[in-house]
Design a protein around this motif. Sequence first.
Motif, PDB file in Angstrom:
ATOM      1  N   GLU A  50      16.481 -11.512  23.706  1.00 23.26           N
ATOM      2  CA  GLU A  50      15.715 -12.209  24.737  1.00 23.26           C
ATOM      3  C   GLU A  50      15.345 -11.207  25.826  1.00 23.26           C
ATOM      4  O   GLU A  50      16.218 -10.555  26.399  1.00 23.26           O
ATOM      5  N   LEU A  51      14.063 -11.059  26.077  1.00 27.44           N
ATOM      6  CA  LEU A  51      13.571 -10.168  27.121  1.00 27.44           C
ATOM      7  C   LEU A  51      12.779 -11.013  28.102  1.00 27.44           C
ATOM      8  O   LEU A  51      11.788 -11.647  27.737  1.00 27.44           O
ATOM      9  N   ILE A  52      13.239 -11.039  29.344  1.00 28.15           N
ATOM     10  CA  ILE A  52      12.597 -11.837  30.380  1.00 28.15           C
ATOM     11  C   ILE A  52      11.934 -10.891  31.371  1.00 28.15           C
ATOM     12  O   ILE A  52      12.604 -10.062  31.992  1.00 28.15           O
ATOM     13  N   GLU A  53      10.626 -11.026  31.487  1.00 25.09           N
ATOM     14  CA  GLU A  53       9.856 -10.228  32.435  1.00 25.09           C
ATOM     15  C   GLU A  53       9.027 -11.180  33.285  1.00 25.09           C
ATOM     16  O   GLU A  53       8.398 -12.094  32.752  1.00 25.09           O
ATOM     17  N   SER A  54       9.050 -10.980  34.590  1.00 26.35           N
ATOM     18  CA  SER A  54       8.330 -11.870  35.484  1.00 26.35           C
ATOM     19  C   SER A  54       7.956 -11.121  36.751  1.00 26.35           C
ATOM     20  O   SER A  54       8.687 -10.231  37.193  1.00 26.35           O
ATOM     21  N   ILE A  55       6.835 -11.496  37.316  1.00 30.19           N
ATOM     22  CA  ILE A  55       6.440 -10.905  38.591  1.00 30.19           C
ATOM     23  C   ILE A  55       7.172 -11.605  39.726  1.00 30.19           C
ATOM     24  O   ILE A  55       7.615 -10.984  40.676  1.00 30.19           O
ATOM     25  N   CYS A  56       7.310 -12.918  39.617  1.00 31.06           N
ATOM     26  CA  CYS A  56       7.888 -13.710  40.689  1.00 31.06           C
ATOM     27  C   CYS A  56       8.559 -14.932  40.083  1.00 31.06           C
ATOM     28  O   CYS A  56       8.057 -15.515  39.126  1.00 31.06           O
ATOM     29  N   SER A  57       9.697 -15.358  40.645  1.00 29.29           N
ATOM     30  CA  SER A  57      10.387 -16.526  40.114  1.00 29.29           C
ATOM     31  C   SER A  57      10.026 -17.807  40.865  1.00 29.29           C
ATOM     32  O   SER A  57      10.421 -18.887  40.471  1.00 29.29           O
ATOM     33  N   ASP A  58       9.293 -17.698  41.948  1.00 23.87           N
ATOM     34  CA  ASP A  58       8.877 -18.868  42.714  1.00 23.87           C
ATOM     35  C   ASP A  58       7.644 -19.510  42.094  1.00 23.87           C
ATOM     36  O   ASP A  58       6.973 -18.911  41.255  1.00 23.87           O
ATOM     37  N   GLN A  59       7.345 -20.730  42.534  1.00 23.10           N
ATOM     38  CA  GLN A  59       6.164 -21.433  42.045  1.00 23.10           C
ATOM     39  C   GLN A  59       4.884 -20.692  42.422  1.00 23.10           C
ATOM     40  O   GLN A  59       3.933 -20.667  41.663  1.00 23.10           O
ATOM     41  N   GLU A  60       4.877 -20.111  43.617  1.00 22.89           N
ATOM     42  CA  GLU A  60       3.709 -19.377  44.090  1.00 22.89           C
ATOM     43  C   GLU A  60       4.059 -17.903  44.224  1.00 22.89           C
ATOM     44  O   GLU A  60       5.200 -17.544  44.491  1.00 22.89           O
ATOM     45  N   CYS A  66       9.506  -8.837  43.693  1.00 21.32           N
ATOM     46  CA  CYS A  66       9.442  -8.294  42.347  1.00 21.32           C
ATOM     47  C   CYS A  66      10.783  -8.556  41.683  1.00 21.32           C
ATOM     48  O   CYS A  66      11.816  -8.513  42.340  1.00 21.32           O
ATOM     49  N   ILE A  67      10.765  -8.852  40.410  1.00 20.36           N
ATOM     50  CA  ILE A  67      11.985  -9.210  39.695  1.00 20.36           C
ATOM     51  C   ILE A  67      12.226  -8.202  38.572  1.00 20.36           C
ATOM     52  O   ILE A  67      11.312  -7.852  37.837  1.00 20.36           O
ATOM     53  N   ALA A  68      13.461  -7.777  38.456  1.00 21.30           N
ATOM     54  CA  ALA A  68      13.821  -6.850  37.388  1.00 21.30           C
ATOM     55  C   ALA A  68      13.728  -7.544  36.034  1.00 21.30           C
ATOM     56  O   ALA A  68      14.004  -8.738  35.912  1.00 21.30           O
ATOM     57  N   SER A  69      13.330  -6.804  35.022  1.00 21.59           N
ATOM     58  CA  SER A  69      13.319  -7.329  33.657  1.00 21.59           C
ATOM     59  C   SER A  69      14.757  -7.464  33.182  1.00 21.59           C
ATOM     60  O   SER A  69      15.590  -6.588  33.415  1.00 21.59           O
ATOM     61  N   GLN A  70      15.052  -8.574  32.503  1.00 26.53           N
ATOM     62  CA  GLN A  70      16.394  -8.826  32.002  1.00 26.53           C
ATOM     63  C   GLN A  70      16.368  -8.891  30.478  1.00 26.53           C
ATOM     64  O   GLN A  70      15.492  -9.518  29.895  1.00 26.53           O
ATOM     65  N   LEU A  71      17.325  -8.225  29.879  1.00 26.86           N
ATOM     66  CA  LEU A  71      17.464  -8.243  28.425  1.00 26.86           C
ATOM     67  C   LEU A  71      18.816  -8.849  28.083  1.00 26.86           C
ATOM     68  O   LEU A  71      19.828  -8.486  28.680  1.00 26.86           O
ATOM     69  N   LYS A  72      18.803  -9.809  27.157  1.00 30.25           N
ATOM     70  CA  LYS A  72      20.048 -10.386  26.624  1.00 30.25           C
ATOM     71  C   LYS A  72      20.013 -10.216  25.118  1.00 30.25           C
ATOM     72  O   LYS A  72      18.984 -10.472  24.491  1.00 30.25           O
ATOM     73  N   ILE A  73      21.143  -9.795  24.571  1.00 28.93           N
ATOM     74  CA  ILE A  73      21.226  -9.623  23.131  1.00 28.93           C
ATOM     75  C   ILE A  73      22.694  -9.725  22.717  1.00 28.93           C
ATOM     76  O   ILE A  73      23.584  -9.325  23.470  1.00 28.93           O
ATOM     77  N   THR A  74      22.942 -10.278  21.558  1.00 25.44           N
ATOM     78  CA  THR A  74      24.304 -10.382  21.039  1.00 25.44           C
ATOM     79  C   THR A  74      24.434  -9.414  19.870  1.00 25.44           C
ATOM     80  O   THR A  74      23.575  -9.377  18.986  1.00 25.44           O
ATOM     81  N   VAL A  75      25.503  -8.619  19.909  1.00 31.79           N
ATOM     82  CA  VAL A  75      25.737  -7.632  18.859  1.00 31.79           C
ATOM     83  C   VAL A  75      27.108  -7.882  18.222  1.00 31.79           C
ATOM     84  O   VAL A  75      28.013  -8.418  18.852  1.00 31.79           O
ATOM     85  N   ALA A  76      27.227  -7.480  16.975  1.00 31.79           N
ATOM     86  CA  ALA A  76      28.467  -7.661  16.223  1.00 31.79           C
ATOM     87  C   ALA A  76      29.189  -6.333  16.049  1.00 31.79           C
ATOM     88  O   ALA A  76      28.565  -5.272  16.051  1.00 31.79           O
TER      89      ALA A  76
END
Length: 147
Positions: A50-60, A66-76
Amino acid sequence: MLSIDETLKDIYRNDIIPETSELAHKKLTLFFPSLNLSITNDKIVGESFELIESICSDQELVFGSCIASQLKITVADLQEDLSGYEFILTQTVNDTYPLPLGKFKVYSCEKQNDLWFREIIAYDALKSADIDVSDWYKSLYPTGNET
């Protein structure tokens, strides 16, 4: 700006609106240079990326935010805690087209309940710039109302 081959663009377009039944093979690689460690598809739990990239988390849009890109991943089968380590994320399509997806730093590498899997949460470099500077800024322009 990346120069992306038209063939690669067509491969990704086929993922959205299939024109052919043939799917492209995509290999993710998390390369940790300081550890000389690579984590690839054979250790990545399917559909966990899951890679989440966004300019802004607000409605407007809020200028200056500015928001940092977040990466989530599950490894074995990962024994070590990779918290604090940086890695380079690359996706290679059909063993021909390497596509760099960014450089990230692991903020957590938690063992899951069964102890066989770890969930990695990482952010790009913008996360380290996320600090509250309001007190410093206010000190530059004192209003005389400080207590």
